[in-house]
Each structure stands twice: as structure tokens, then as C-alpha cells.
Design a protein around this motif. Structure first.
Motif, mmCIF file in Angstrom:
data_model
loop_
_atom_site.group_PDB
_atom_site.id
_atom_site.type_symbol
_atom_site.label_atom_id
_atom_site.label_comp_id
_atom_site.label_asym_id
_atom_site.label_seq_id
_atom_site.Cartn_x
_atom_site.Cartn_y
_atom_site.Cartn_z
ATOM 1 N N ARG A 7 1.953 1.398 -8.228
ATOM 2 C CA ARG A 7 2.133 0.325 -7.245
ATOM 3 C C ARG A 7 2.622 -0.983 -7.879
ATOM 4 O O ARG A 7 2.945 -1.921 -7.161
ATOM 5 C CB ARG A 7 0.817 0.030 -6.531
ATOM 6 C CG ARG A 7 0.438 0.838 -5.279
ATOM 7 C CD ARG A 7 1.296 1.935 -4.898
ATOM 8 N NE ARG A 7 0.950 2.580 -3.631
ATOM 9 C CZ ARG A 7 0.832 3.881 -3.498
ATOM 10 N NH1 ARG A 7 0.969 4.686 -4.549
ATOM 11 N NH2 ARG A 7 0.601 4.410 -2.319
ATOM 12 N N SER B 290 -7.707 4.397 -3.034
ATOM 13 C CA SER B 290 -6.817 5.147 -3.928
ATOM 14 C C SER B 290 -7.147 6.631 -3.994
ATOM 15 O O SER B 290 -6.276 7.456 -4.289
ATOM 16 C CB SER B 290 -6.879 4.552 -5.346
ATOM 17 O OG SER B 290 -8.200 4.610 -5.856
ATOM 18 N N TYR C 49 0.827 -1.212 0.000
ATOM 19 C CA TYR C 49 0.000 0.000 0.000
ATOM 20 C C TYR C 49 0.860 1.261 0.000
ATOM 21 O O TYR C 49 0.572 2.222 -0.724
ATOM 22 C CB TYR C 49 -0.906 -0.012 1.237
ATOM 23 C CG TYR C 49 -1.844 1.167 1.342
ATOM 24 C CD1 TYR C 49 -3.044 1.184 0.634
ATOM 25 C CD2 TYR C 49 -1.538 2.255 2.157
ATOM 26 C CE1 TYR C 49 -3.911 2.260 0.736
ATOM 27 C CE2 TYR C 49 -2.405 3.329 2.256
ATOM 28 C CZ TYR C 49 -3.585 3.331 1.548
ATOM 29 O OH TYR C 49 -4.444 4.398 1.630
ATOM 30 N N ASP D 185 -7.185 8.241 1.318
ATOM 31 C CA ASP D 185 -6.303 7.484 2.216
ATOM 32 C C ASP D 185 -6.748 7.668 3.674
ATOM 33 O O ASP D 185 -6.728 8.784 4.192
ATOM 34 C CB ASP D 185 -4.864 7.968 2.039
ATOM 35 C CG ASP D 185 -3.945 7.422 3.108
ATOM 36 O OD1 ASP D 185 -4.062 6.222 3.417
ATOM 37 O OD2 ASP D 185 -3.115 8.189 3.632
ATOM 38 N N GLY E 89 -2.563 -6.226 -0.660
ATOM 39 C CA GLY E 89 -2.089 -4.850 -0.589
ATOM 40 C C GLY E 89 -2.573 -4.020 -1.764
ATOM 41 O O GLY E 89 -2.928 -2.838 -1.609
ATOM 42 N N SER F 201 -3.928 0.421 -9.479
ATOM 43 C CA SER F 201 -2.573 0.149 -8.975
ATOM 44 C C SER F 201 -1.524 0.662 -9.950
ATOM 45 O O SER F 201 -0.489 1.202 -9.539
ATOM 46 C CB SER F 201 -2.386 -1.352 -8.756
ATOM 47 O OG SER F 201 -3.283 -1.841 -7.792
ATOM 48 N N VAL G 140 -6.304 -3.287 -1.226
ATOM 49 C CA VAL G 140 -6.484 -2.201 -0.253
ATOM 50 C C VAL G 140 -6.187 -0.850 -0.886
ATOM 51 O O VAL G 140 -6.910 0.130 -0.669
ATOM 52 C CB VAL G 140 -5.589 -2.430 0.982
ATOM 53 C CG1 VAL G 140 -5.675 -1.239 1.927
ATOM 54 C CG2 VAL G 140 -5.987 -3.701 1.715
ATOM 55 N N TYR G 141 -5.116 -0.807 -1.719
ATOM 56 C CA TYR G 141 -4.794 0.469 -2.367
ATOM 57 C C TYR G 141 -5.912 0.888 -3.325
ATOM 58 O O TYR G 141 -6.299 2.063 -3.367
ATOM 59 C CB TYR G 141 -3.476 0.379 -3.137
ATOM 60 C CG TYR G 141 -3.208 1.658 -3.885
ATOM 61 C CD1 TYR G 141 -2.789 2.808 -3.214
ATOM 62 C CD2 TYR G 141 -3.425 1.745 -5.261
ATOM 63 C CE1 TYR G 141 -2.599 4.000 -3.890
ATOM 64 C CE2 TYR G 141 -3.228 2.934 -5.946
ATOM 65 C CZ TYR G 141 -2.818 4.061 -5.251
ATOM 66 O OH TYR G 141 -2.631 5.244 -5.923
ATOM 67 N N TYR H 222 -9.454 -1.941 6.634
ATOM 68 C CA TYR H 222 -10.037 -2.393 5.359
ATOM 69 C C TYR H 222 -10.991 -3.574 5.585
ATOM 70 O O TYR H 222 -12.086 -3.620 5.015
ATOM 71 C CB TYR H 222 -8.906 -2.768 4.405
ATOM 72 C CG TYR H 222 -9.273 -3.771 3.354
ATOM 73 C CD1 TYR H 222 -9.958 -3.399 2.208
ATOM 74 C CD2 TYR H 222 -8.924 -5.117 3.501
ATOM 75 C CE1 TYR H 222 -10.299 -4.334 1.242
ATOM 76 C CE2 TYR H 222 -9.252 -6.053 2.548
ATOM 77 C CZ TYR H 222 -9.943 -5.658 1.421
ATOM 78 O OH TYR H 222 -10.269 -6.590 0.471
#
Length: 573
Positions: A221, A301, A74, A304, A293, A216, A296-297, A321
Motif C-alpha cells: 500500500r 489487513s 485501502y 476484509d 486509509g 501497509s 483502515v487497511y 471502521y
């Protein structure tokens, strides 16, 4: 977004999970009593393959991993995924190099190998290093899930951590290795099922794989193939891959707690099956961890929750989360946090069981009467387990003042993991290595890696070294004005560290690798300078099978000596 808390069903399932753990401990402690040290520490060497495999996976898939790895993805991206390749290579090395030797000599205390191969001084030094590493590691194991529980319930972490530690100490002390293994198995399977369920819900809530991939990628990411060889980069392909091959070898292949599992089955063939099953499940678990991860991002996104102050640390992002996506199904959040605690207590129980055995067998029993009964020995080990648990509670209050869980965990393992792995590697792969060389190698490695890690932590503490995470957006939050102000803080702070010597800026992934390399290189150089003819008169069983084709037993009497030593150790232990 809002502050998310447990419901009544979450608490009920959480309590139920740990009630079952205590019942398992009582069952093995009262109805399947383990009266000898071999029974208590190794289950009489009659454990089944599947529960031992699951126990190993649960021990390595600690609450730290379940929380820290998704948080790493993340905050810093998907580069940590390379760890799955490291696990595979490490297991191959273990299969051919370390496991056959440990199983064949069949000693209750793994460090006894070093006494047979070198001398008692080497053994005691490595035992002390292992105990130190466990004392440093155990507080992290319980701190991570306590942080998650605090995020979910609002209950003070200083209350949660001691209570959970007491539960772990209870079933470990009462039931021994059998209770630990079966509790680990139950807890891991429930954790795995709950994790899979939450991930599926997360994927659905975000909008599917394509949305996760797109968000992502736009958030930078998906940086898995950063091939820059610069060792000061926090996470590159090379640092994660090379570093974790050695880190996982130190945590599994030569770690007394890991080896204790492998040699608790009845045959070497079964031990290799344990390793194979462990490898598959460990890789799958880490892959799921990393991918979670990204989920979750994708979920946050555009807002936060760390910036919005719904949590205090990035390591709390996973429990937040879980509660967010599973809020409509009572009990799921409770099971998940119970799962995080379960894997943490699995690792903690493993460490407690192993360290108490080493403290007694390597340091206390040699000072006691020869005819001490097995019942008394088992009782002393249980008392040591209780004392270690209390010590662990005390250190938890120190951990909360420090930084990222993943980096701190790697630092704790790095100080002692390299010298220990290097010592066993010298013994099994290098016939020329002698006790003088190994001793100098261990001390040199310990001094160098301690200086690197301590200096690094001082610079981090003073703010001279600060790793900037990837951008965290907040334009989708309700607190727009506040979040925009804090977004700049998260994305731009980067102190000038050019004046710091590069060695103190090394990636934390390399710590065990450096320690191992120094031990082996210095150990071989000193061994070559101090070698004697008697150094070569060592039984080939003490070397890895991959060397057997290149050498034979040097003298017939050496075989006889080894059998006598093994017989003596078996009776002593």
C-alpha cells in the motif's frame, strides 16, 4: 466482526448537529436579513477571514473525500497522497494569476469577467458548463454520506438523501452566504476534531505507527513514487500530481463557488490570507485523509469486511471502521457521520448558492424589467435554490447504479472543468486570445473530453475495462471458506483491454488537464489566425499581475471603457 449499527446517543448527536445548522440559517435569515443580491451571494463583501477560510476547506473536503480517499488508499494504495503537492502548487498559481484579477474587478458573477474580456457568448457558454458540472456534481455530494449513514443505521438511503437535502436547502435559502459560511465553519471544526479523535483511537487499536507501516508495506500500500509515465496507469506520481494541479485550479481558482468566497472579504490582502489559511488546512485534511486509509487497511489487513459481505461497496469501509473502533464510546460514530454529512452539505450549500446566483444573474435578470426590486431578485434566487435541491434528489437515484465515487467525481468535473479553466486562463495570461479563438477552443475541448469520458464509462460499464485492486486478505475472518473463495475474485479479475484505443484508457486524473490544454492550444491557434488590431486594445487590469511588467494599457480610452463596463455591471447586478 459483525454488522455495526448506531446507538441512541449517535442518533441524538447527529440530530443535534443539523438542528444547529437550521438555527444558524434562521438567525441570519430573520435577524440579519440580506435584502440585496450582493448581501445574499457575497455577504456584503464584509465577511471575516477565518470563517471564509474554513468554509472553503469544508466545501472542498466534501463527504466524498472523507469516504472516497481512504477507500482509494485501502483498495489501491497510497499514491493518491501526491495530491497534497498538487494543492500547494495550485494555490501558488491562484495567488499570482487568478485571485488578484477576480478581486480587483469585483463582480458579483465571476463569469462576467469573460463577457468583459471576450463577449457575452463566451460568458453564457461557460455559465452553462458550470451549471451542468454542478448538476452532475451535487448528487455525488449527498450520495456519499447517505451511503455512510445507511451502513451505520440500516435506514434506506432513499429516505436519508432527500431529508438531508431538504435541511441543506432550508438553511441555504433562509440565510444566504452568511449562513452557509458560518454553518460550514461550525461543521468543519466538529468534523476535524471528531476525525482526529477517531484516527488516534484507530492507531491505538491497531498497535501504533510501526504496525501500520509494516502491514501497509507488506500489503503493497506504500506505492507513492510510481514514476512510470504511462498515462493509462490509473494512479502514478505524474497522473496524480499533474492532473490534480489542474483539477484543484478548476475547483477553487476559477470556480464561481470558490471565487465567491474569496471576494466576500473586504480587502485583497484578506483574500490572500483566506487562500493561505485554506491551503494549510486543505493540505492537512487531505494528508489525514490519506493516512486514515493506511490505518483502515492495517485494521483489516487479515479480514476484509467487503469480502465478508458486511458492506456492499468499498466506499463504505470508512464508516464501518469508525463504528468498529469507536463502538465503546457512544456518540462518536454519530458525530463522525454527522461530520461527513456536514462537509457534504457544506459543498452542496456552496453549489446551490452559487448556481442559483448564476442562473438568475446571467440568464433571468437580463430578461426582466430594469427596475425590478432587490427583494424580488433575492426571492427568485431562493426559489431557484429550492428547485435545484429537488433536482439533486432526483439524480441521487441514478448515482447508486454507478461505480467508484472518486472516479465518477473526477469524470463529472473533467467534462466541464477543463474548458472553463482554459477559458479563464486564455483571458488572463494570453493577450492575443480573442473571442473566436476562445469559443473554438472551448467547443473543441468539450467535444474531445466528452468523447473520451463517455467511451471510457461505456467500456467500464460493459466490463471491458476493469481496474484490479491490490490484494485483499480474508484468512483472519470467521467465514474462512466463503472468504477464500471471494478473495480470488477480488484479486484476479482483469479483462483483456489491449484492443481498446489508449485514449479511452487514460487515467481519470488527467481529464481536466487535457480539457484545459486543448482549450488553450486550439484557442491560441485560432486567435492567431483571426487576430485583429482591436484585440490588443484591452485594459491591463483584465490580465494577471504577472503580465503587467511586460505590457501596458494599450489606449487611454480602454481604461475608461473598462470603468464604464464595471460600473454598468455593478448596477445591473
Amino acid at each position: 466482526m459483525d454488522y455495526l449499527r448506531f446507538a441512541a446517543m449517535d442518533y441524538l448527536l447527529f440530530v443535534f448537529m443539523f438542528g444547529v445548522s437550521c438555527i444558524i440559517g434562521i438567525y441570519f435569515g430573520c435577524f440579519h436579513k440580506q435584502t440585496t443580491t450582493t448581501d445574499y451571494l457575497l455577504g456584503g463583501r464584509k465577511m471575516n477571514v477565518f470563517p471564509v477560510s474554513m468554509s472553503l476547506v469544508a466545501s472542498t473536503l466534501s463527504g466524498v473525500s472523507l469516504i472516497a480517499i481512504p477507500a482509494e488508499v485501502y483498495m489501491h494504495g497510497f499514491q493518491i497522497f501526491v495530491i497534497v503537492f498538487s494543492i500547494f502548487i495550485s494555490s501558488i498559481i491562484n495567488y499570482f494569476v487568478y485571485l488578484p484579477v477576480f478581486y480587483k474587478i469585483g463582480l458579483t458573477s465571476v463569469n462576467d469577467y469573460l463577457e468583459i474580456r471576450f463577449d457575452r457568448t463566451i460568458k453564457r457558454i461557460t455559465s452553462i458548463l458550470y451549471i451542468i458540472s454542478c448538476i452532475l456534481l451535487m448528487p455525488f455530494l449527498i450520495y456519499a454520506p447517505s451511503l455512510a449513514f445507511n451502513q451505520m443505521s440500516g435506514i434506506d438511503m432513499h429516505i436519508i438523501a432527500p431529508v438531508m437535502t431538504i435541511i441543506c436547502v432550508f438553511y441555504t435559502t433562509i440565510g444566504g452566504i452568511k449562513a452557509v459560511v458560518w454553518t460550514d465553519t461550525l461543521q468543519f471544526l466538529i468534523t476535524l476534531c471528531t476525525l482526529a479523535f477517531v484516527l488516534v483511537m484507530g492507531i491505538v487499536s491497531v498497535g501504533g505507527f510501526s504496525v501500520i507501516w509494516t502491514k501497509s508495506k507488506s500489503g503493497d500500500r506504500l506505492n507513492i513514487f510510481n514514476m512510470d509515465p504511462d498515462p493509462t496507469i490509473r494512479s502514478s506520481f505524474w497522473s496524480v500530481f499533474i492532473g490534480n494541479v489542474f483539477t484543484w485550479s478548476s475547483l477553487v481558482s476559477v470556480n464561481p463557488a470558490g471565487v465567491q468566497r474569496f471576494i466576500s472579504v473586504s480587502k485583497l490582502r484578506d483574500a490572500k490570507k483566506v487562500l493561505a489559511i485554506f491551503t494549510v488546512f486543505a493540505i492537512a485534511a487531505k494528508a489525514i485523509n490519506c493516512f486514515s486509509g493506511l490505518i483502515v487497511y492495517a485494521k483489516y489487513s487479515d479480514c476484509d469486511p467487503l469480502t465478508a459481505k458486511y458492506m456492499q461497496k468499498s466506499d463504505q469501509i470508512v464508516p464501518y471502521y469508525v463504528k468498529d473502533v469507536a463502538s465503546q464510546i457512544p456518540g462518536i460514530s454519530g458525530l463522525f457521520v454527522a461530520g461527513i454529512f456536514s462537509t457534504a452539505l457544506s459543498s452542496l450549500s456552496t453549489q446551490l448558492n452559487s448556481v442559483s446566483g448564476i442562473l438568475y444573474l446571467d440568464f433571468m435578470k437580463p430578461c426582466m424589467p430594469v427596475n425590478i426590486s432587490e427583494n424580488k431578485s433575492s426571492t427568485i434566487i431562493k426559489l431557484l435554490t429550492i428547485l435545484l435541491g429537488l433536482l439533486n434528489v432526483g439524480f441521487i437515484f441514478v448515482i447508486e447504479q454507478l461505480g467508484s465515487l472518486l472516479e465518477l467525481l473526477s469524470s463529472a468535473v473533467g467534462i466541464t472543468g477543463g474548458p472553463i479553466l482554459g477559458a479563464f486562463t486564455l483571458g488572463m495570461l494570453f493577450p492575443v486570445a480573442n473571442k473566436k479563438g476562445t469559443l473554438v477552443g472551448i467547443v473543441s475541448s468539450l467535444v474531445v473530453i466528452s468523447v473520451i469520458i463517455i467511451k471510457n464509462q461505456i467500456y467500464v460499464w460493459n466490463g471491458d475495462i476493469k481496474i484490479t485492486p491490490k490484494p485483499l486478505n480474508s484468512y483472519g475472518c470467521n467465514k474462512t471458506e466463503y472468504d477464500e473463495q471471494n478473495r480470488t475474485v477480488f484479486s484476479t479479475i482483469q479483462p483483456d483491454s489491449d484492443s481498446i484505443f489508449w485514449l479511452y484508457k487514460l487515467s481519470f486524473h488527467y481529464y481536466v488537464f487535457i480539457g484545459t490544454a486543448i482549450t488553450i492550444i486550439v484557442g491560441l491557434l485560432v486567435s492567431l489566425c483571426t487576430k485583429k488590431k482591436s484585440d490588443l486594445g484591452i485594459d491591463h487590469e483584465l490580465f494577471s499581475p504577472c503580465l503587467h511588467r511586460f505590457r501596458s494599457s494599450q489606449r487611454p480610452e480602454v481604461d475608461q471603457d473598462l470603468k464604464l463596463v464595471k460600473y454598468t455591471f455593478s448596477n445591473k447586478k
